[in-house]
Design an enzyme around this catalytic site. Structure first.
Site, PDB file in Angstrom:
ATOM      1  N   ASP A  37       0.832  -1.203   0.000  1.00 57.67           N
ATOM      2  CA  ASP A  37       0.000   0.000   0.000  1.00 57.67           C
ATOM      3  C   ASP A  37       0.870   1.258   0.000  1.00 57.67           C
ATOM      4  OD1 ASP A  37      -2.210   1.643   0.208  1.00 57.67           O
ATOM      5  OD2 ASP A  37      -3.121   0.505   1.818  1.00 57.67           O
ATOM      6  N   ASP A  38       0.663   2.110  -1.000  1.00 56.06           N
ATOM      7  CA  ASP A  38       1.377   3.394  -1.079  1.00 56.06           C
ATOM      8  C   ASP A  38       2.892   3.231  -1.179  1.00 56.06           C
ATOM      9  OD1 ASP A  38      -1.102   4.529  -0.837  1.00 56.06           O
ATOM     10  OD2 ASP A  38      -0.685   5.660   0.984  1.00 56.06           O
ATOM     11  N   CYS A  75      -5.751   3.373  -4.281  1.00 61.55           N
ATOM     12  CA  CYS A  75      -5.743   1.994  -3.784  1.00 61.55           C
ATOM     13  C   CYS A  75      -6.925   1.154  -4.245  1.00 61.55           C
ATOM     14  CB  CYS A  75      -5.645   1.989  -2.269  1.00 61.55           C
ATOM     15  SG  CYS A  75      -6.844   3.030  -1.431  1.00 61.55           S
ATOM     16  N   ARG A  79      -6.998  -2.216  -6.756  1.00 65.30           N
ATOM     17  CA  ARG A  79      -7.358  -3.539  -6.246  1.00 65.30           C
ATOM     18  C   ARG A  79      -8.507  -4.135  -7.046  1.00 65.30           C
ATOM     19  NH1 ARG A  79      -5.063  -3.652  -0.592  1.00 65.30           N
ATOM     20  NH2 ARG A  79      -3.686  -1.836  -0.681  1.00 65.30           N
ATOM     21  N   LYS A 133      -5.858  -5.723   4.097  1.00 70.83           N
ATOM     22  CA  LYS A 133      -6.710  -4.620   3.672  1.00 70.83           C
ATOM     23  C   LYS A 133      -7.635  -5.059   2.544  1.00 70.83           C
ATOM     24  CE  LYS A 133      -6.452  -0.055   1.451  1.00 70.83           C
ATOM     25  NZ  LYS A 133      -5.640   1.157   1.242  1.00 70.83           N
ATOM     26  N   HIS A 135     -10.928  -2.788   1.468  1.00 72.80           N
ATOM     27  CA  HIS A 135     -11.251  -1.470   0.902  1.00 72.80           C
ATOM     28  C   HIS A 135     -11.999  -1.562  -0.423  1.00 72.80           C
ATOM     29  CE1 HIS A 135      -9.895   3.023   0.700  1.00 72.80           C
ATOM     30  NE2 HIS A 135     -11.109   2.863   1.189  1.00 72.80           N
ATOM     31  N   HIS A 228       1.031   2.155   3.959  1.00 68.93           N
ATOM     32  CA  HIS A 228       0.107   3.282   4.102  1.00 68.93           C
ATOM     33  C   HIS A 228       0.266   3.887   5.494  1.00 68.93           C
ATOM     34  CE1 HIS A 228      -3.672   5.511   4.134  1.00 68.93           C
ATOM     35  NE2 HIS A 228      -3.921   5.151   2.886  1.00 68.93           N
ATOM     36  N   LYS A 395       1.071   9.687  -5.695  1.00 62.13           N
ATOM     37  CA  LYS A 395      -0.280   9.132  -5.590  1.00 62.13           C
ATOM     38  C   LYS A 395      -1.352  10.186  -5.883  1.00 62.13           C
ATOM     39  CE  LYS A 395      -3.265   7.321  -1.842  1.00 62.13           C
ATOM     40  NZ  LYS A 395      -3.261   6.945  -0.406  1.00 62.13           N
TER      41      LYS A 395
END
Length: 760
Positions: A37-38, A75, A79, A133, A135, A228, A395
């Site tokens: 993530d990130d 994100c 995904r 995660k 999301h 993240h 991002k």
């Protein structure tokens, strides 16, 4: 007597199963998809970083690194692409599911016509696990009551263990196991950390499968919260990097580019994108700022290495059990580095939600707390730029810094040049068809009886076989938060659009926040790795061709209408399961999710605790609580006092405290808003006001990024203030707590509510 015929089965040959029986492969290749993530293009050791990531580096050494792999710049949309093989707008995830809208491209709900990889593999007998995660569930569907249609178990996964929202406190996460919210197995002071817990759970699920079904293949979707924000990590991992980043982000970028060139991750001709004028030059910063920002990067590096270690534990388990040699492993990041820390970084990312600028002096005061229990920290955007070296921006933008990310592919038996690099253009939608080809599973026309939409992805198998193979993808559009781009046959056009909602950046950047005045730039990205040389003036016909092509792709994929701000989206938000209520009656042990519970924002409110007997001076515990010491409120009895405390995003707190009203059978607290901010807090006992005082703080917009639980009779996670420690269960005769919002929270109404409840 009728005898059932016996059927002799040879284990050396396959047996045709009766029509309609579910497929059950007794052997086959496992798949592990790791989604970081990130994490930026330059933040893994195997992509040129000096951050220690030996686990991921080992996977790259045994597989391939794709250096021209692209995502969506955010994100959840990425995904959705990974799991469905379709472009994100086509499957309703054009933006975050936190803000589902009534436009097809932005519903936040993946339709059944776009089956996930887990659904497809489950149909052919795979065990499927989602860890970490998610999301991909609309905000209003994340409460314990569901509905569960967009939760992992309804999207093809047999088991789920992780969190539903966009980020989580790594020390005290809001965990879900399958379809049930659960508490972490340990307290943070007992050594709990989410990354370790997720690895433990992944290993446990695979072990459980092997005990019962030794040969059945599995699909493991492993998505840690790292990296993240908040950057939470045990201190010993931070100290490994003490002093490593003291030279700052400008020097780090230059050294990293040198390593990338030497490793072949970027071409020798690749240039370093210019540092934007609004990102501070490191050499000009005061010494205190350099000390703070270097420490923030040390914390991030420790967080990344810690995540590498725990993902590595899963790989070690697979290797020890002989599984790794029959496991396809894919490692990706969902977008480039995050700049949400702003120019100074943040000790509490929740300030960003409250639209508060960082206080440098306050950040310096908390420098030793960074990464620990009391912060919700993020690094400054200078390190975000560095983490994407040598690319432009970060991002949320469709510049390469937002959409070009590391991708590692380990394909046992197929990769012939282990440790190699592939520079051909590819995209997140290409992951699903690549996996299906590796497993020899055709894309089904129907899944669970539903006809499937076409797949946008293309298998990367030919690129795996041949480093010189032609690109399999000629065109890809991009749109994220109003930022637009398109790639076609080696050329890329991108807008200079700046999202109007991002705090401070709109005023600092050179871009436009108005679609009508957006400037399109043009780059020959086969020759210009970092988007340094704009060719728009030289090639107006090529630019026009690409812009026209973008509009065609936007129409085909459901991108329109264009929108670039959260505020603009609200009139179109579709929260199907949330309807405003003015009264909530909650019993001890209850935990109501922020999305379904009372909103104290922008209104008067009141709460009444009804007791089954008289209150004694010795009673203690939480009456109700929401949030923690980074942002929250609590009402509790301790040290012979009743206290209602508001903590405003960790920046300030105010406590209204009175001596325990011995013998009372109802306690009350009301808040009446005052024009200009703050309000008046009143304490009541048996319906009578016993104390009132000014409360100078406003109620924050949210208590956590993903919805904090309001708990009754106990606390959870971290406390709101240092006067108690969760769970601190109330030991008195608490019958229920009634919370009212709106007009019912004035003192007269509160008195009436208290009187009515006492006589029930």
């Amino acid at each position: 007597m009728v005898r059932t015929p016996r059927i002799a089965v040879s284990t050396s040959q396959s047996v045709s199963e009766p029509s309609g029986w579910p497929a059950f492969p007794r052997a086959g290749m496992n798949v592990v998809l790791v989604v970081l993530d990130d994490l930026g293009f330059a933040q893994l050791g195997c992509f040129g970083s000096d951050i220690d990531t030996p686990g991921f580096d080992a996977l790259a050494a045994g597989g391939l690194r794709f250096t021209n792999f692209h995502t969506t710049a955010l994100c959840s949309p990425t995904r959705a692409c990974l799991l469905t093989g379709r472009n994100h707008h086509r499957v309703g995830v054009g933006f975050l599911p936190d803000v589902p809208m009534r436009f097809p491209g932005y519903t936040g709900r993946i339709p059944p016509e776009a089956a996930t990889l887990a659904e497809i593999l489950s149909e052919v007998g795979y065990a499927t696990f989602a860890i970490g995660k998610w999301h991909l569930t609309p905000r209003d569907e994340r409460t314990p009551a569901g509905p569960y249609a967009q939760w992992p178990l309804r999207k093809g996964f047999d088991r789920f263990y992780g969190f539903l929202g966009g980020d989580s406190n790594q020390w005290t996460p809001d965990l879900v196991r399958d379809n049930t919210y659960v508490e972490p197995p340990r307290r943070p002071e007992e050594g709990y950390h989410l990354s370790e817990d997720l690895a433990d759970r992944a290993i446990a699920y695979v072990r459980e499968l092997r005990v019962h079904q030794p040969e059945r293949p599995f699909f493991l979707y492993l998505a840690p919260g790292a990296t993240h924000a908040p950057h939470h990590v045990p201190r010993e991992w931070i100290e490994r990097y003490a002093g490593r980043f003291d030279d700052g982000w400008d020097v780090w970028r230059e050294r990293t580019l040198e390593r990338q060139r030497a490793m072949g991750v970027v071409p020798d001709r690749a240039e370093l994108s210019a540092r934007p004028r609004w990102v501070q030059e490191w050499a000009t910063l005061p010494s205190d700022e350099r000390r703070l920002y270097a420490r923030m990067q040390e914390v991030f590096a420790g967080f990344a290495s810690h995540a590498d270690h725990h993902v590595g534990r899963v790989m070690t388990e697979l290797e020890a059990t002989g599984e790794l040699d029959r496991t396809m492993v894919l490692v990706v990041s969902d977008n480039g580095c995050s700049s949400e820390g702003g120019p100074h970084g943040s000790v509490n990312e929740l300030r960003f939600i409250a639209d508060l600028h960082e206080d440098l002096a306050q950040n310096l005061e908390l420098i030793d707390e960074l990464g620990g229990f009391r912060t919700y920290n993020h690094y400054p955007w200078g390190w975000a730029l560095a983490g994407n070296t040598p690319l432009r921006r970060w991002k949320r933008y469709t510049w390469e810094g937002g959409i070009r990310d590391p991708f590692i592919l380990r394909w046992p038996g197929r990769v012939r040049d282990a440790g190699g690099v592939r520079a051909q253009y590819c995209h997140a939608v290409d992951v699903l068809p690549t996996v299906l080809e590796a497993l020899d599973v055709p894309m089904p026309e129907r899944v669970r009886g539903v006809a499937q939409m076409s797949v946008d992805g293309v298998s990367l198998a030919t690129l795996v076989d041949d480093a010189a193979a032609r690109e399999v993808r000629a065109t890809q559009y991009y749109e994220m938060w109003g930022s637009r781009a398109i790639y076609h046959d080696g050329w890329k056009a991108v807008t200079d659009h700046v999202n109007q909602q991002h705090r401070g950046e709109r005023e600092l950047t050179d871009g436009s926040a108005d679609f009508a005045t957006d400037q399109w730039l043009l780059f020959d990205v086969r020759d210009d790795f970092s988007e340094v040389h704009d060719r728009a003036e030289e090639q107006p016909a090529k630019l026009r061709e690409l812009v026209d092509r973008w509009w065609v792709e936007a129409g085909r994929n459901g991108v329109l209408p264009l929108d670039d701000g959260i505020v603009d989206r609200f009139p179109h938000v579709d929260f199907r399961w949330l309807r405003g209520r003015s009264r909530y009656e909650l019993h001890p042990g209850a935990a109501i999710h922020e999305e379904a519970g009372p909103s104290l924002v922008g209104t008067d409110f009141a709460m009444v605790a009804v007791l089954d007997g008289p209150l004694a001076e010795s009673h203690e515990g939480v009456l109700c609580e929401q949030g923690d010491w980074t942002n929250g409120w609590a009402w509790f009895v301790a040290d012979r006092s009743v206290t209602w405390v508001l903590n405003y995003v960790g920046e300030a707190s105010h406590a209204v405290r009175v001596a325990v009203p011995v013998g009372a059978t109802t306690l009350g607290f009301s808040f009446t808003r005052r024009d200009g901010g703050g309000g008046v807090g009143r304490v009541l006992a048996d319906g009578a006001v016993v104390h009132e005082e000014d409360v100078p703080l406003d109620v924050p917009f949210r208590w956590s990024p993903n919805g904090a639980f309001l708990t009754v009779g106990f606390g959870r996670g971290f406390p709101v203030c240092d006067d108690y420690r969760p769970p601190f269960r109330f030991d008195g005769p608490l019958a229920r707590v009634v919370v009212t919002v709106g007009d019912a929270s004035d003192p007269d109404s509160l008195r009436a509510v208290g009187t009515a409840l006492r006589h029930q």
